[in-house]
Design an enzyme around this catalytic site. Structure first.
Site, mmCIF file in Angstrom:
data_model
loop_
_atom_site.group_PDB
_atom_site.id
_atom_site.type_symbol
_atom_site.label_atom_id
_atom_site.label_comp_id
_atom_site.label_asym_id
_atom_site.label_seq_id
_atom_site.Cartn_x
_atom_site.Cartn_y
_atom_site.Cartn_z
ATOM 1 N N ASP A 37 0.859 -1.180 0.000
ATOM 2 C CA ASP A 37 0.000 0.000 0.000
ATOM 3 C C ASP A 37 0.892 1.226 0.000
ATOM 4 O O ASP A 37 2.010 1.191 0.504
ATOM 5 C CB ASP A 37 -0.917 0.027 1.239
ATOM 6 N N ASP A 63 3.956 2.494 -4.275
ATOM 7 C CA ASP A 63 3.059 3.286 -5.123
ATOM 8 C C ASP A 63 2.940 2.506 -6.427
ATOM 9 O O ASP A 63 3.902 2.431 -7.208
ATOM 10 C CB ASP A 63 3.649 4.681 -5.353
ATOM 11 N N VAL A 64 1.756 1.914 -6.673
ATOM 12 C CA VAL A 64 1.612 1.017 -7.829
ATOM 13 C C VAL A 64 1.738 1.738 -9.169
ATOM 14 O O VAL A 64 1.922 1.102 -10.205
ATOM 15 C CB VAL A 64 0.269 0.234 -7.795
ATOM 16 N N ASN A 90 -5.447 -4.360 -6.877
ATOM 17 C CA ASN A 90 -6.656 -3.791 -6.259
ATOM 18 C C ASN A 90 -6.557 -2.298 -5.943
ATOM 19 O O ASN A 90 -7.580 -1.619 -5.860
ATOM 20 C CB ASN A 90 -6.939 -4.603 -4.981
ATOM 21 N N TYR A 156 -12.662 8.340 -13.815
ATOM 22 C CA TYR A 156 -12.770 7.034 -13.138
ATOM 23 C C TYR A 156 -13.337 5.990 -14.107
ATOM 24 O O TYR A 156 -12.836 4.870 -14.197
ATOM 25 C CB TYR A 156 -13.656 7.196 -11.903
ATOM 26 N N LYS A 160 -11.627 2.477 -15.253
ATOM 27 C CA LYS A 160 -12.185 1.162 -14.922
ATOM 28 C C LYS A 160 -12.596 0.374 -16.172
ATOM 29 O O LYS A 160 -12.503 -0.857 -16.187
ATOM 30 C CB LYS A 160 -13.343 1.324 -13.930
HETATM 31 N N1 LIG Z 1 -15.720 1.187 -2.472
HETATM 32 C C1 LIG Z 1 -16.396 1.230 -3.594
HETATM 33 O O1 LIG Z 1 -17.543 1.706 -3.644
HETATM 34 C C2 LIG Z 1 -15.761 0.682 -4.855
HETATM 35 C C3 LIG Z 1 -16.607 0.274 -5.891
HETATM 36 C C4 LIG Z 1 -16.048 -0.249 -7.051
HETATM 37 C C5 LIG Z 1 -14.675 -0.389 -7.159
HETATM 38 N N2 LIG Z 1 -13.865 0.014 -6.133
HETATM 39 C C6 LIG Z 1 -12.421 -0.169 -6.299
HETATM 40 O O2 LIG Z 1 -11.953 -1.002 -5.250
HETATM 41 C C7 LIG Z 1 -10.540 -0.831 -5.101
HETATM 42 C C8 LIG Z 1 -10.206 -0.707 -3.636
HETATM 43 O O3 LIG Z 1 -10.765 0.492 -3.143
HETATM 44 P P1 LIG Z 1 -11.552 0.576 -1.766
HETATM 45 O O4 LIG Z 1 -12.957 0.855 -2.113
HETATM 46 O O5 LIG Z 1 -11.206 -0.554 -0.919
HETATM 47 O O6 LIG Z 1 -10.967 1.974 -1.216
HETATM 48 P P2 LIG Z 1 -9.955 2.286 -0.021
HETATM 49 O O7 LIG Z 1 -9.563 3.715 -0.176
HETATM 50 O O8 LIG Z 1 -10.553 1.855 1.263
HETATM 51 O O9 LIG Z 1 -8.709 1.347 -0.352
HETATM 52 C C9 LIG Z 1 -7.830 1.637 -1.417
HETATM 53 C C10 LIG Z 1 -6.399 1.412 -0.954
HETATM 54 O O10 LIG Z 1 -5.524 1.706 -2.062
HETATM 55 C C11 LIG Z 1 -4.410 2.426 -1.542
HETATM 56 N N3 LIG Z 1 -3.763 3.208 -2.603
HETATM 57 C C12 LIG Z 1 -4.173 4.393 -3.129
HETATM 58 N N4 LIG Z 1 -3.273 4.816 -4.021
HETATM 59 C C13 LIG Z 1 -2.292 3.883 -4.091
HETATM 60 C C14 LIG Z 1 -1.096 3.757 -4.836
HETATM 61 N N5 LIG Z 1 -0.711 4.710 -5.695
HETATM 62 N N6 LIG Z 1 -0.340 2.661 -4.653
HETATM 63 C C15 LIG Z 1 -0.699 1.716 -3.746
HETATM 64 N N7 LIG Z 1 -1.799 1.787 -2.988
HETATM 65 C C16 LIG Z 1 -2.597 2.850 -3.166
HETATM 66 C C17 LIG Z 1 -4.996 3.289 -0.434
HETATM 67 O O11 LIG Z 1 -4.003 3.737 0.475
HETATM 68 C C18 LIG Z 1 -6.008 2.349 0.195
HETATM 69 O O12 LIG Z 1 -5.426 1.612 1.254
HETATM 70 C C19 LIG Z 1 -10.190 0.399 -5.955
HETATM 71 O O13 LIG Z 1 -9.603 -0.040 -7.157
HETATM 72 C C20 LIG Z 1 -11.542 1.051 -6.198
HETATM 73 O O14 LIG Z 1 -11.542 1.811 -7.373
HETATM 74 C C21 LIG Z 1 -14.378 0.533 -4.982
#
Ligand SMILES: NC(=O)c1ccc[n+]([C@@H]2O[C@H](COP(=O)([O-])OP(=O)(O)OC[C@H]3O[C@@H](n4cnc5c(N)ncnc54)[C@H](O)[C@@H]3O)[C@@H](O)[C@H]2O)c1
Length: 290
Positions: A37, A63-64, A90, A156, A160
Site C-alpha cells: 500500500d 506506489d503502484v 486492487n 474514473y 475502470k
Molecule cells: N468502495 C467502492 O464503492 C468501490 C466500488 C467499485 C470499485 N472500487 C475499487 O476497489 C478498489 C479498492 O478500493 P476501496 O474501495 O477498498 O478503497 P480504499 O480507499 O478503502 O482502499 C484503497 C487502498 O488503495 C491504496 N492506494 C491508493 N493509491 C495507491 C497507490 N498509488 N499505490 C498503492 N496503494 C494505493 C490506499 O491507500 C487504500 O489503502 C479500488 O480499485 C476502487 O476503485 C471501490
C-alpha cells in the site's frame, strides 16, 4: 484455484477497504501474504493485525503507479517466498466532475494508479507465474464504472473500462497460451470503504492548483453519500471474490440489481441506439452537476 493453504497472496491497496478484507480472508485460509500500500500507517496496522493472528506476512510501501516499485515488490515476493499464486491488483483512487473540467493532473493520477498499477502487476508477476507453472489466479479490481458510463465520473470510468478490457485481454492471452493462470475482474457498485477519501494519498506533485468546480464538489459529495450508504460490506465483497476465484469465474458483479443498467447499455450497443441514462433504474443515485 481451490487450494489456498501455504500459497502466496500478493495484495495491492491492502491497507484499507477491499484489500484489507482480501488479506484477512487469505490469512484465515492459511496463505502467506505480501501486502502493499502507498499509505504506510494503514498498511502497518493490517500487517500487525495479521501477524498477531499468526500469519506469515510481508508489508511493503508501494506506489503502484511507479513501475520500479512494483518490480521491487515482485523481486521481494520471489526472494522471500519463491512464488506468488494469487495476485490482487486492487489499489485504486477516484475523482469526479464534468469530464472537460477534470485537470490533466486528475487524469495522470487516476490513470496512473488505476490503470498503470494493474499493468505493472501484470507485467512483473505474470511471466514469473507462468515460469512457476503452478495453478495461479489474478483478480483485477475494476468497478461497475467499468461496465457503465455514468455522468461526472469520466476519469474514473475510463480507468475502470480500461481495467475490464485489460482483464478480458489477459484472459484470452492466457487461454491461447494454454496457461494455468485464472483471471477475474471484480466489478462492485458502491461499498463503504475509504474510496471517497482517496485524495488522502494523492501525491503533492499531482495536486490541483485550481479550486474545485461546482460539478467536482457535487460529485465529491454524491460519492461520499453513495459510498457511505452502500448496503453490501467490503467483507462480503471479499468473500464473494474468493468464491469466484475457487469457481474460476471471470466477471464478479457483487450488486445484482446493477445488471439492469449494464443490460440497458449493452442493448444500446446492440441496437445502435444513443446511450440510455445509466441511472434510469435508480435516479436518486445520479450524480448532480451542481
Ligand atoms: N468502495 C467502492 O464503492 C468501490 C466500488 C467499485 C470499485 N472500487 C475499487 O476497489 C478498489 C479498492 O478500493 P476501496 O474501495 O477498498 O478503497 P480504499 O480507499 O478503502 O482502499 C484503497 C487502498 O488503495 C491504496 N492506494 C491508493 N493509491 C495507491 C497507490 N498509488 N499505490 C498503492 N496503494 C494505493 C490506499 O491507500 C487504500 O489503502 C479500488 O480499485 C476502487 O476503485 C471501490
Amino acid at each position: 484455484m481451490k487450494d489456498f493453504k501455504n500459497k502466496v497472496a500478493v495484495i495491492t491497496g491492502a491497507g484499507s477497504g477491499f484489500g484489507r478484507e482480501f488479506a484477512r480472508i487469505a490469512a484465515d485460509r492459511g496463505m502467506r501474504l505480501v501486502l502493499a500500500d502507498v499509505q504506510a500507517d494503514a498498511l502497518k496496522l493490517v500487517v500487525d493485525e495479521l501477524r498477531t493472528r499468526g500469519a506469515h506476512v510481508i508489508g511493503e510501501q508501494v506506489d503502484v503507479s511507479k513501475a520500479e516499485q512494483v518490480e521491487h515488490l515482485a523481486n521481494r515476493t520471489y526472494s522471500e517466498f519463491g512464488a506468488s499464486h494469487l495476485l490482487f491488483n486492487n489499489a485504486g483512487v477516484a475523482s469526479g466532475g464534468l469530464i472537460w473540467e477534470s485537470s490533466l493532473k486528475d487524469w495522470e493520477w487516476v490513470m496512473g494508479v488505476n490503470v498503470m498499477g494493474v499493468v505493472h502487476g501484470i507485467h512483473f508477476f505474470i511471466p514469473r507465474m507462468i515460469t512457476q507453472g503452478d495453478q495461479c489466479h489474478v483478480v483485477n479490481t475494476a468497478s461497475v464504472a467499468g461496465l457503465l458510463s455514468a455522468q461526472t465520473m469520466g476519469v474514473y470510468n475510463v480507468s475502470k473500462h480500461s481495467v475490464v478490457t485489460l482483464s478480458e485481454t489477459l484472459f484470452h492471452d492466457l487461454r491461447v497460451s494454454e496457461s494455468k493462470i485464472g483471471v477475474s475482474v471484480l466489478c462492485p457498485a458502491f461499498v463503504p470503504t475509504g474510496i471517497s477519501e482517496s485524495h488522502r494519498n494523492r501525491p503533492s506533485d499531482l495536486a490541483n492548483d485550481a479550486p474545485l468546480t461546482d460539478s467536482q464538489r457535487a460529485a465529491q459529495q454524491a460519492s461520499s453519500k453513495a459510498v457511505s450508504s452502500g448496503k453490501i460490506t467490503a467483507q462480503s465483497v471479499a468473500e464473494t471474490t474468493f468464491s469466484a476465484v475457487e469457481a474460476n469465474q471471470f466477471y464478479i458483479v457483487t450488486h445484482a440489481k446493477i445488471m439492469q443498467s449494464v443490460h440497458l447499455r449493452l442493448d444500446d450497443v446492440r441496437h445502435l441506439r444513443n446511450p440510455s441514462d445509466p441511472f434510469a433504474y435508480k435516479p436518486d443515485a445520479a450524480y448532480p452537476v451542481k
